[in-house]
Motif scaffolding. Structure first.
Motif, PDB file in Angstrom:
ATOM      1  N   HIS A 117       0.809  -1.220   0.000  1.00 57.90           N
ATOM      2  CA  HIS A 117       0.000   0.000   0.000  1.00 57.90           C
ATOM      3  C   HIS A 117       0.843   1.271   0.000  1.00 57.90           C
ATOM      4  O   HIS A 117       0.303   2.370  -0.149  1.00 57.90           O
ATOM      5  CB  HIS A 117      -0.935   0.015   1.213  1.00 57.90           C
ATOM      6  N   SER A 118       2.146   1.128   0.169  1.00 57.22           N
ATOM      7  CA  SER A 118       3.007   2.310   0.229  1.00 57.22           C
ATOM      8  C   SER A 118       4.229   2.223  -0.679  1.00 57.22           C
ATOM      9  O   SER A 118       4.905   3.229  -0.901  1.00 57.22           O
ATOM     10  CB  SER A 118       3.477   2.561   1.669  1.00 57.22           C
ATOM     11  N   TYR A 171      -2.102  -1.991  -6.198  1.00 56.72           N
ATOM     12  CA  TYR A 171      -1.952  -1.123  -5.034  1.00 56.72           C
ATOM     13  C   TYR A 171      -0.744  -0.194  -5.143  1.00 56.72           C
ATOM     14  O   TYR A 171      -0.800   0.970  -4.763  1.00 56.72           O
ATOM     15  CB  TYR A 171      -1.773  -1.969  -3.769  1.00 56.72           C
ATOM     16  N   ALA A 199      -7.434   0.501  -2.849  1.00 60.07           N
ATOM     17  CA  ALA A 199      -6.284   1.144  -3.495  1.00 60.07           C
ATOM     18  C   ALA A 199      -6.462   2.645  -3.649  1.00 60.07           C
ATOM     19  O   ALA A 199      -5.485   3.399  -3.584  1.00 60.07           O
ATOM     20  CB  ALA A 199      -6.024   0.506  -4.860  1.00 60.07           C
ATOM     21  N   ASP A 216      -5.636   4.528  -0.558  1.00 63.40           N
ATOM     22  CA  ASP A 216      -4.184   4.607  -0.331  1.00 63.40           C
ATOM     23  C   ASP A 216      -3.594   5.914  -0.836  1.00 63.40           C
ATOM     24  O   ASP A 216      -2.539   6.351  -0.377  1.00 63.40           O
ATOM     25  CB  ASP A 216      -3.468   3.447  -1.025  1.00 63.40           C
ATOM     26  N   ASP A 219      -4.316   8.131   2.357  1.00 65.40           N
ATOM     27  CA  ASP A 219      -4.036   7.550   3.663  1.00 65.40           C
ATOM     28  C   ASP A 219      -2.602   7.886   4.085  1.00 65.40           C
ATOM     29  O   ASP A 219      -1.648   7.641   3.344  1.00 65.40           O
ATOM     30  CB  ASP A 219      -4.225   6.029   3.604  1.00 65.40           C
ATOM     31  N   SER A 241      -0.100   5.159   3.909  1.00 66.64           N
ATOM     32  CA  SER A 241       0.061   4.524   2.601  1.00 66.64           C
ATOM     33  C   SER A 241       0.794   5.484   1.659  1.00 66.64           C
ATOM     34  O   SER A 241       1.762   6.104   2.066  1.00 66.64           O
ATOM     35  CB  SER A 241      -1.308   4.107   2.063  1.00 66.64           C
ATOM     36  N   HIS A 242       0.345   5.646   0.431  1.00 70.04           N
ATOM     37  CA  HIS A 242       1.061   6.508  -0.518  1.00 70.04           C
ATOM     38  C   HIS A 242       1.022   7.981  -0.102  1.00 70.04           C
ATOM     39  O   HIS A 242       2.023   8.689  -0.215  1.00 70.04           O
ATOM     40  CB  HIS A 242       0.460   6.356  -1.921  1.00 70.04           C
TER      41      HIS A 242
END
Length: 881
Positions: A219-220, A254, A289, A292, A295, A298-299
């Motif tokens: 997710h990142s 993702y 996704a 993300d 978030d 996350s990204h």
């Protein structure tokens, strides 16, 4: 006139007038309502004689902005005013209809690839879509529109299995883009059907793109790849599958790719997918996704859900699968108001989505849809069970054989290992409920008789992870009745909702907790959300440390929740409480749910029982490996060798290695069967075992397939779709997506078993290799293939190319074509295989395909030419001008 009488007449008149007016009003309302219903049927989008695009345009143009946005979520609501039913987009069909109750479970995707058999894969996917259609229409009749009842399948996974540590590699077709594209082409065609007007189902190729682990940080993570690696490794399977099938859907990944999230990348979704590959279907996000994007863990490339939604749709993502963050696309209205996106983009996305639903026949009379009459009798039919057995047999790869195999049927065997009687290892991940689960123990016992089989689990799978839990028998459960008397069974209360804030709708006594619901326990009708509680007493019959396994249930003993092992005393009464919630959600669906509580005795001396079994037998058959409970999609597990679904090394677990070394000291021949979704470093076994068989989670007929191979009822033909390395020590970092020193195409070291490798009981030989090239640069490779044995055998003929004179670095060798053939005993075939002109090209450093000129090294045979005699593979070269 009498005043009272006048007033009465007036009241009667007014009352009558009011009644008439009311009736007229009612009649007028009813007429209007009827006209609206009639008009609704006459909308152009209901007219099946019109082109589908015209119908889609008519429907979508009638929607408000709010209605359009609502349709872009995987749980699309109904539009009552137009007669549009709600629809759950999420469904799975990776190797059988998944999460929707009973369905034929075929070998896991990596096992289908091991067959190297395109026709077989087409048959398997056709059977899967037959069952999917049959189940879908049965669900419609029951008015069941829960998740996993639709026709839009988020399969197949065509990412490249570039690193053996990736836990989801089992879902793929291996490490080679060409093999992946050929298997995927047939799988997609089998799912989508052959009708010119209607789709049988929607196939979704995923995850676009550059996605193959790690799971924990997906997710990142931001993966940077060169243009050459992008077009040489990560894109060909997508490009070719789209070209060959007109696949209807793509799922974006993702991770980020070169700085941009895959579900919000103009370069991926527009420049490559739509402009270069000519994809014209819809794009769905992987679940969560889009969230993300904003978030913070996350990204976090944007600051708000509205920005995330706008970026995704603007780039080309049409459908949002939400998760714990909810539906990020719900913020699109705000995004429009803020000028982040225009409504036209939203309209375009919604039209792509409705185009798929129209092609599936969802708005047409059933009699016009050719697949609507498939019966539930097709689910788990004899033909499908025979097909899954055939697929399982062709997925098995014989890695070593010193002549011990095949065994005679009067052989006394010690059947040992944590996967010898483990039902979960047969099915991998993303699976349905098998029709007939056949473990190796089931099948071998049936084949040679129980008197010739000495069974022992022998060890854990790894550490304290066991495979032999059994449902706690009814004899250990009790409850007190209303008089205080101790009675057998547990008091169960069932609630007609996914919570306990209402009165129970049903009370009964359940003998134990090994429950399988085909219908609602409350009303016997279609399964829906429900909850249940159990109360009573658990009284074990001997003292031991017990390990518990739960499915859809939480349990407390004497007020303590059981999360790990617990020591229980013999004949002691433990206050037992448990509860379960069956909810219409992805990890707990409402279709044929199961609730189960199992245990095992941790104090049992498993190894001693295995040694005893071996000493009483002629040969040891050890069924080991791992399971999809250890490797798979993002999971919390962190133990030696495994982290969050991925693997930290590829060694066989210590508990199994230790037992195998002890068993080898008996001097009995050792046949080792490895069941896993990924490569295992079988280094010690390669030196010490008499025979080794690799099975990639072979489906519900695993046991039958293995027993027939072991006892010589067919000759193995499976080939490895991935490289089996000796370790991961000299592989690049897991997060490094550069292809240097990865897969058979680029790896510089010595491997244990190469891609394409697999042995046969038959003696297969090649001779008289010849090559010719046409004016259009199509290469033809021919050879004589002989079976010099008394076994009928299938053979996988493989052609590999090397380009030593290319001006840039090219693969050491690469698969250019293959053919799955059958050779009768003591027979010879003349075989020709064509290599298309596009295979006689290389990818330059800018990611552009260039025609190759110079020496072309060509091999044809049973594999790459590693670990084979010279008879198995022929090599030659030809100059390309």
């Amino acid at each position: 006139m009498n005043i009272k009488k006048t007033k009465s007449i007036l009241v009667i008149f007014i009352t009558t007038l009011f009644t008439i007016t009311t009736l007229v009003g009612c009649m007028s309302y009813e007429v209007t309502s009827h006209d609206e219903k009639k008009q609704k049927k006459q909308y152009p989008f209901k007219n099946t004689s019109l082109p589908i695009k015209t119908r889609v345009d008519d429907l979508v143009d009638r929607l408000t902005l709010d209605e359009k946005i609502a349709q872009m979520f995987d749980k699309s609501p109904a539009i009552d005013r137009l007669g549009i039913p709600e629809y759950k987009w999420w469904n799975e069909a990776l190797h059988g209809i998944a999460r929707a109750g009973k369905a034929t479970v075929f070998p896991q995707a990596i096992g289908l690839a091991a067959s190297f058999n395109e026709a077989l894969v087409l048959d398997v996917a056709t059977a899967i879509s037959d069952e999917g259609r049959a189940k879908h229409h049965a669900f419609l009749k029951e008015e069941n529109n829960a998740i996993y009842t639709g026709l839009t399948y988020w399969s197949p996974n065509i990412n490249i299995f570039r690193d053996p540590r990736w836990g989801r590699g089992q879902e793929t077709y291996g490490e080679d883009p060409f093999l992946t594209s050929r298997i995927a082409t047939n799988f997609v065609n089998g799912l989508q059907g052959t009708d010119k007007h209607y789709l049988k189902s929607v196939a979704t190729i995923k995850h676009f793109a550059v996605h193959s682990g790690p799971e924990f940080s997906r997710h990142s993570d931001d993966y940077h790849v060169s243009a050459k690696d992008m077009m040489e490794t990560y894109m060909p399977a997508f490009a070719q599958t789209i070209k060959n099938t007109k696949v209807s859907s793509v799922m974006c990944a993702y991770n980020r790719v070169n700085g941009e999230p895959a579900c919000g990348s103009d370069e991926l979704l527009q420049t490559l997918l739509r402009d270069k590959f000519n994809f014209d279907g819809y794009v769905v996000s992987d679940c969560g996704a889009i969230a993300d994007f904003y978030d913070e863990k996350s990204h976090h490339i944007v600051d708000s859900p509205a920005e995330a939604a706008a970026k995704a749709v603007q780039s080309g993502t049409d459908l949002n699968c939400g998760d714990s963050h909810g539906n990020t696309f719900a913020e699109l209205k705000l995004a429009v108001a803020q000028g982040l996106i225009k409504e036209e983009k939203i309209t375009q996305a919604v039209k792509r989505l409705f185009l798929a639903r129209f092609k599936l026949g969802m708005f047409d009379p059933a009699k016009q849809v050719p697949y609507a009459n498939l019966s539930l009798e097709t689910v788990g039919s004899k033909e499908h069970l025979a097909l899954t057995q055939k697929a399982a047999e062709q997925s098995l790869v014989l890695l070593k054989n010193d002549g011990t195999l095949p065994l005679k049927k009067d052989t006394v065997v010690a059947l040992i290992g944590p996967n010898a009687d483990n039902k979960t290892v047969l099915i991998g991940n993303y699976f349905g409920k098998p029709i007939e689960t056949i473990t190796p123990r089931n099948a071998i016992t049936k084949m040679i008789g129980s008197e010739n089989v000495h069974f022992a689990t022998g060890s854990s799978l790894t550490g304290k992870v066991y495979s032999h839990h059994q449902p706690i028998p009814a004899e250990f459960f009790y409850h007190k009745d209303y008089k205080g008397n101790i009675k057998p069974g547990l008091m169960a209360s069932y609630y007609d909702a996914a919570h306990f804030s209402i009165q129970p709708a049903l009370k009964r006594i359940d003998a134990n907790i090994d429950l399988h619901f085909n219908k609602s326990p409350i009303d016997g009708k279609n399964i829906n959300e429900f909850s249940a509680k159990w109360q009573g007493i658990l009284k074990p019959n001997h003292t031991a440390h017990y390990e518990f396994s739960t499915q859809n249930i939480k349990v407390t003993l004497d007020g303590e929740e059981i999360t790990n092992g617990m020591k229980l005393q013999a004949n002691k009464a433990y206050a037992f409480e448990a509860q379960s919630t069956i909810k219409n959600y992805w990890h707990s669906n409402v279709i044929e749910p199961e609730i189960q509580l199992s245990w095992l005795d941790q104090d049992e001396n498993l190894a001693q029982k295995a040694i005893s079994a071996a000493n009483k037998s002629d040969v040891i058959i050890f069924v080991g490996g791992i399971t999809a409970n250890l490797e798979g999609e993002e999971m919390p597990l962190e133990i030696d060798g495994f982290s969050h679904g991925d693997r930290t090394h590829i060694n066989l677990p210590t508990s199994q290695r230790s037992l195998l070394r002890t068993l080898s000291k008996t001097g009995k021949p050792l046949i080792y069967i490895n069941l896993s979704g990924s490569a295992i470093a079988l280094n010690w076994l390669d030196e010490h075992a008499s025979a080794i068989i690799q099975g990639f989670y072979p489906g519900e007929s695993t046991g039958t397939a293995l027993s027939r191979l072991i006892f010589g009822e067919f000759s193995p033909s499976g080939r490895l779709p991935v490289t089996f390395y000796r370790s991961v020590d000299d592989l690049p970092d897991f997060k490094n997506y550069a292809m240097d020193n990865r897969t058979y195409k680029y790896y510089q070291g010595e491997v244990l078993y190469p891609f394409g490798f697999g042995l046969s009981y038959a003696k297969i030989g090649y001779k008289d290799m010849a090559m010719s090239i046409s004016d259009t640069r199509e290469l033809t490779v021919s050879a004589q293939v002989s079976n010099k044995s008394n076994f009928d055998a299938d053979e996988v003929v493989q052609v590999y190319l090397s380009m030593p004179d290319a001006p840039v670095k090219t693969p050491i060798r690469q698969l250019a074509n293959f053919k799955h053939i059958t050779l009768a005993a003591n027979s010879t075939q003349h075989l020709s295989i064509n290599i298309t002109p596009e295979k006689l090209t290389y990818i330059d450093n800018l990611g552009v395909s260039q025609p190759y000129h110079g020496r072309l090294q060509v091999s044809v045979g049973s594999g790459q030419g590693i670990k084979f005699n010279s008879d198995n593979v022929l090599k030659n070269s030809i100059n390309l001008l």
